[in-house]
Design an enzyme around this catalytic site. Structure first.
Site, PDB file in Angstrom:
ATOM      1  N   LYS A 253     -64.762  -9.723  -3.109  1.00 48.35           N
ATOM      2  CA  LYS A 253     -65.948  -9.007  -2.616  1.00 48.35           C
ATOM      3  C   LYS A 253     -65.546  -7.942  -1.597  1.00 48.35           C
ATOM      4  O   LYS A 253     -66.017  -6.804  -1.655  1.00 48.35           O
ATOM      5  CB  LYS A 253     -66.902 -10.021  -1.961  1.00 48.35           C
ATOM      6  CG  LYS A 253     -67.945  -9.396  -1.090  1.00 48.35           C
ATOM      7  CD  LYS A 253     -68.811 -10.423  -0.409  1.00 48.35           C
ATOM      8  CE  LYS A 253     -68.341 -10.893   0.948  1.00 48.35           C
ATOM      9  NZ  LYS A 253     -68.512  -9.927   2.050  1.00 48.35           N
ATOM     10  N   ASN A 254     -64.655  -8.309  -0.670  1.00 45.84           N
ATOM     11  CA  ASN A 254     -64.333  -7.371   0.408  1.00 45.84           C
ATOM     12  C   ASN A 254     -63.443  -6.212  -0.038  1.00 45.84           C
ATOM     13  O   ASN A 254     -63.244  -5.264   0.714  1.00 45.84           O
ATOM     14  CB  ASN A 254     -63.676  -8.113   1.580  1.00 45.84           C
ATOM     15  CG  ASN A 254     -64.695  -8.927   2.359  1.00 45.84           C
ATOM     16  OD1 ASN A 254     -65.899  -8.852   2.089  1.00 45.84           O
ATOM     17  ND2 ASN A 254     -64.215  -9.715   3.314  1.00 45.84           N
TER      18      ASN A 254
ATOM     19  N   CYS B 148     -75.244 -10.062  14.281  1.00 46.96           N
ATOM     20  CA  CYS B 148     -75.319 -11.010  13.168  1.00 46.96           C
ATOM     21  C   CYS B 148     -74.936 -12.382  13.697  1.00 46.96           C
ATOM     22  O   CYS B 148     -74.561 -12.521  14.857  1.00 46.96           O
ATOM     23  CB  CYS B 148     -74.441 -10.576  12.008  1.00 46.96           C
ATOM     24  SG  CYS B 148     -72.711 -10.798  12.293  1.00 46.96           S
TER      25      CYS B 148
ATOM     26  N   ARG C  36     -70.594  -7.748  16.748  1.00 45.23           N
ATOM     27  CA  ARG C  36     -70.036  -6.898  15.696  1.00 45.23           C
ATOM     28  C   ARG C  36     -70.453  -5.422  15.799  1.00 45.23           C
ATOM     29  O   ARG C  36     -71.160  -4.903  14.927  1.00 45.23           O
ATOM     30  CB  ARG C  36     -70.395  -7.448  14.312  1.00 45.23           C
ATOM     31  CG  ARG C  36     -69.736  -8.768  14.057  1.00 45.23           C
ATOM     32  CD  ARG C  36     -70.003  -9.266  12.676  1.00 45.23           C
ATOM     33  NE  ARG C  36     -69.093  -8.740  11.685  1.00 45.23           N
ATOM     34  CZ  ARG C  36     -69.106  -9.124  10.414  1.00 45.23           C
ATOM     35  NH1 ARG C  36     -69.963 -10.009   9.997  1.00 45.23           N
ATOM     36  NH2 ARG C  36     -68.245  -8.613   9.564  1.00 45.23           N
TER      37      ARG C  36
ATOM     38  N   ASP D 122     -62.119 -15.746   7.928  1.00 39.78           N
ATOM     39  CA  ASP D 122     -63.061 -16.119   6.870  1.00 39.78           C
ATOM     40  C   ASP D 122     -62.748 -17.481   6.246  1.00 39.78           C
ATOM     41  O   ASP D 122     -63.494 -17.948   5.380  1.00 39.78           O
ATOM     42  CB  ASP D 122     -63.095 -15.040   5.774  1.00 39.78           C
ATOM     43  CG  ASP D 122     -63.870 -13.804   6.216  1.00 39.78           C
ATOM     44  OD1 ASP D 122     -64.505 -13.852   7.280  1.00 39.78           O
ATOM     45  OD2 ASP D 122     -63.840 -12.795   5.496  1.00 39.78           O
TER      46      ASP D 122
ATOM     47  N   ARG E 230     -74.061 -14.561  -1.246  1.00 42.56           N
ATOM     48  CA  ARG E 230     -73.612 -13.211  -0.871  1.00 42.56           C
ATOM     49  C   ARG E 230     -72.152 -12.994  -1.274  1.00 42.56           C
ATOM     50  O   ARG E 230     -71.761 -11.860  -1.553  1.00 42.56           O
ATOM     51  CB  ARG E 230     -73.714 -13.016   0.642  1.00 42.56           C
ATOM     52  CG  ARG E 230     -75.121 -12.734   1.137  1.00 42.56           C
ATOM     53  CD  ARG E 230     -75.072 -12.299   2.590  1.00 42.56           C
ATOM     54  NE  ARG E 230     -73.923 -11.440   2.810  1.00 42.56           N
ATOM     55  CZ  ARG E 230     -73.154 -11.458   3.893  1.00 42.56           C
ATOM     56  NH1 ARG E 230     -73.420 -12.268   4.881  1.00 42.56           N
ATOM     57  NH2 ARG E 230     -72.121 -10.650   3.995  1.00 42.56           N
TER      58      ARG E 230
HETATM   59  C1  UD1 Z   1     -64.294  -7.560   7.637  1.00 43.89           C
HETATM   60  C2  UD1 Z   1     -64.696  -8.467   6.500  1.00 43.89           C
HETATM   61  C3  UD1 Z   1     -65.094  -9.828   7.036  1.00 43.89           C
HETATM   62  C4  UD1 Z   1     -63.981 -10.406   7.919  1.00 43.89           C
HETATM   63  C5  UD1 Z   1     -63.555  -9.394   8.972  1.00 43.89           C
HETATM   64  C6  UD1 Z   1     -62.329  -9.848   9.762  1.00 43.89           C
HETATM   65  C7  UD1 Z   1     -65.579  -6.905   4.866  1.00 43.89           C
HETATM   66  C8  UD1 Z   1     -66.772  -6.380   4.163  1.00 43.89           C
HETATM   67  N1  UD1 Z   1     -65.815  -7.855   5.802  1.00 43.89           N
HETATM   68  O1  UD1 Z   1     -65.443  -7.384   8.472  1.00 43.89           O
HETATM   69  O2  UD1 Z   1     -65.332 -10.690   5.939  1.00 43.89           O
HETATM   70  O3  UD1 Z   1     -64.439 -11.561   8.575  1.00 43.89           O
HETATM   71  O4  UD1 Z   1     -63.223  -8.127   8.354  1.00 43.89           O
HETATM   72  O5  UD1 Z   1     -61.272 -10.097   8.911  1.00 43.89           O
HETATM   73  O6  UD1 Z   1     -64.463  -6.519   4.591  1.00 43.89           O
HETATM   74  N2  UD1 Z   1     -65.081  -4.457  16.170  1.00 43.89           N
HETATM   75  C9  UD1 Z   1     -65.469  -3.680  17.248  1.00 43.89           C
HETATM   76  N3  UD1 Z   1     -65.862  -2.391  17.006  1.00 43.89           N
HETATM   77  C10 UD1 Z   1     -65.888  -1.866  15.748  1.00 43.89           C
HETATM   78  C11 UD1 Z   1     -65.483  -2.658  14.661  1.00 43.89           C
HETATM   79  C12 UD1 Z   1     -65.090  -3.956  14.911  1.00 43.89           C
HETATM   80  O7  UD1 Z   1     -65.447  -4.124  18.396  1.00 43.89           O
HETATM   81  O8  UD1 Z   1     -66.262  -0.680  15.614  1.00 43.89           O
HETATM   82  C13 UD1 Z   1     -64.652  -5.860  16.408  1.00 43.89           C
HETATM   83  C14 UD1 Z   1     -65.554  -6.890  15.732  1.00 43.89           C
HETATM   84  O9  UD1 Z   1     -66.687  -7.183  16.508  1.00 43.89           O
HETATM   85  C15 UD1 Z   1     -64.622  -8.057  15.558  1.00 43.89           C
HETATM   86  C16 UD1 Z   1     -63.269  -7.376  15.296  1.00 43.89           C
HETATM   87  O10 UD1 Z   1     -63.392  -6.042  15.785  1.00 43.89           O
HETATM   88  O11 UD1 Z   1     -64.537  -8.778  16.751  1.00 43.89           O
HETATM   89  C17 UD1 Z   1     -62.856  -7.316  13.824  1.00 43.89           C
HETATM   90  O12 UD1 Z   1     -63.932  -6.849  13.056  1.00 43.89           O
HETATM   91  P1  UD1 Z   1     -63.747  -6.035  11.710  1.00 43.89           P
HETATM   92  O13 UD1 Z   1     -62.339  -6.150  11.223  1.00 43.89           O
HETATM   93  O14 UD1 Z   1     -64.307  -4.671  11.905  1.00 43.89           O
HETATM   94  O15 UD1 Z   1     -64.696  -6.828  10.733  1.00 43.89           O
HETATM   95  P2  UD1 Z   1     -65.485  -6.201   9.525  1.00 43.89           P
HETATM   96  O16 UD1 Z   1     -64.739  -5.038   9.013  1.00 43.89           O
HETATM   97  O17 UD1 Z   1     -66.920  -6.032   9.896  1.00 43.89           O
END
Ligand code: UD1
Length: 422
Positions: A22-23, A120, A125, A309, A401
């Protein structure tokens, strides 16, 4: 709302095939926005987030064929024109990954309007790093009425350093930079296999990218991209979930259609917990659960570390292990909601900040539990498989999902699990 009813206590036995990731599929679909030519994607999983992304792209005017989701998981996406470069709140609120439309829309259309995702269940996030990076590429951003409004004549390459490793942030900026003027360097980029898969797809479309899978990704912008065919990589999280489901029941399972290279941290962790693991070939791995699991600490980390995850599913496993296991969650600040539900099933777990201590083995007993997010729901399924008696899991829309027909797959290897619709 659908529920799962599980009768625990059956050892899983047999073979299970993993679906597409999915990701990896979500950013690949968003990449269709970058070209007027058709993009053919195969091995897309039939899960709700993919249907949501399809709806989002169709809302923008992209033609998706066939219009219903085919069983072979193959879709053609054609963004000849983008009528509405926007991601509305109604779709973004059900799937945060809608933010992946932002980078490609600004790069291709010079404008975008994307709803802010908000919080969420697993933490705040934010998307500040996506936005900061886009500004560095020359986009003008305004946040108004819950939406990000972005504009740019043409993005320009830049040197971007992520303060924190972000998976979708890296993907979003890669997709923005491929059509920018000049070179972009992404430092402290995410190294996840899903990021690598997106880089492979973008290269097949004509992008110039190198360094994916390392912390430094270099992108030389091109003026246009073409269509391509691409097969999505297997879902390493689904694979890990099945391996742990087998282990928690003391069963014997072979997981096929996976990529063992992406599972190394998970396989090592399972071995530490006393699970016998055998990589049969590059795409097949077998596990057999011991009569008694042993405790083993784990800390989640960015790839190639142990994935956040799979943290919830591993916690379920450790309730059946001898001794105390310390589980440290380093990626998300509030990702232990499943612990409370497991305690209701008889587990001994104490949570303090980012650490949970699981003391086992404790016999689990079936109970009514509520799924709070996607992976938490999977962990409750595992707990239900190990529990004595009947477990009822509410709000399984979370699990839909990201897992394709999980109850049918688990039933095929012996689990007593059924879906009940109201
Ligand atoms: C993706 C995955 C999710 C997985 C996560 C971590 C997808 C669709 N989802 O989520 O399943 O759990 O990676 O492996 O691929 N952060 C910030 N600012 C930002 C972006 C992120 O502070 O602009 C923080 C987040 O709050 C979190 C950390 O960085 O604490 C990692 O998040 P991130 O890698 O961005 O997760 P997703 O990409 O949303």
């Amino acid at each position: 709302m659908d529920r799962f009813i599980i009768e625990g206590g059956v050892k899983l036995r047999g073979q299970l095939a993993v679906s597409g990731a999915k990701n990896a599929a979500l950013p690949a679909m968003a990449a269709a926005l970058l070209t007027p030519e058709p993009l053919q994607l195969s091995n897309l999983p039939r899960v709700r987030d993919i249907f949501t992304m399809k709806k989002l792209l169709q809302h923008m005017g992209i033609v998706v064929t066939p219009s219903d989701f085919p069983p072979d998981g193959e879709l053609e996406l054609r963004a000849a024109q983008i009528a509405r470069p926007e991601a509305p709140y109604d779709l973004v609120k059900t799937m945060r990954a809608s933010i992946l439309a932002l980078g490609p829309l600004v790069a291709r259309c010079g404008q975008a309007r994307v709803s802010l995702p908000g919080g969420c269940a697993i933490g705040a996030r934010p998307i500040d790093l996506h936005l900061k990076g886009l500004e560095q590429l020359g986009a003008e951003l305004r946040v108004e009425h819950g939406y990000v409004n972005a504009r740019a004549r043409r993005l320009r390459g830049s040197h971007i350093h992520f303060d924190k490793v972000t998976v979708t942030g890296t993907e979003n900026l890669m997709m923005a930079a491929v059509l920018a003027d000049g070179e972009t360097v992404l430092e402290s980029a995410a190294r996840e296999p899903e990021v690598e898969d997106l880089a492979r797809l973008l290269r097949a479309m004509g992008a110039e990218i190198e360094g994916e899978g390392t912390p430094t990704v270099r992108i030389r912008g091109v003026s246009r991209l073409a269509g391509a065919r691409h097969r999505i990589i297997p879902d390493r999280i689904e694979a890990g979930t099945f391996l742990m489901a087998a282990a928690i029941t003391g069963g014997e399972l072979e997981v096929t259609n996976c990529d063992c290279r992406h599972l190394q941290a998970v396989l090592q962790q399972l071995e530490q917990a006393g699970v016998a693991v055998k990589e049969k070939d590059a795409a097949r791995v077998g596990v057999s659960g011991p009569s008694r699991l042993c405790c083993a600490d784990v800390s989640t980390a960015e790839y190639p570390g142990f994935p956040t995850d799979l943290q919830a599913q591993y916690m379920a496993l450790m309730t059946q292990a001898e001794g105390a296991s310390v589980i440290t969650e380093t990626i998300f600040e509030n990702r232990f909601l499943h612990a409370l539900e497991m305690v209701r099933m008889g587990a001994t777990i104490s949570v303090e900040g980012r650490q949970a201590v699981v003391r086992g083995p404790t016999p689990l007993t079936g109970a009514n539990v509520i799924a709070s997010d996607l992976r938490a729901s999977a962990s409750l399924v595992l707990a239900g498989l190990a529990a004595e008696g009947e477990t009822v899991i509410d709000r399984v829309y979370h699990i839909d999902r990201g897992y394709e027909r999980i109850e049918e797959k688990l039933r095929s290897v012996g689990a007593r699990i059924r879906r009940v619709s109201p």
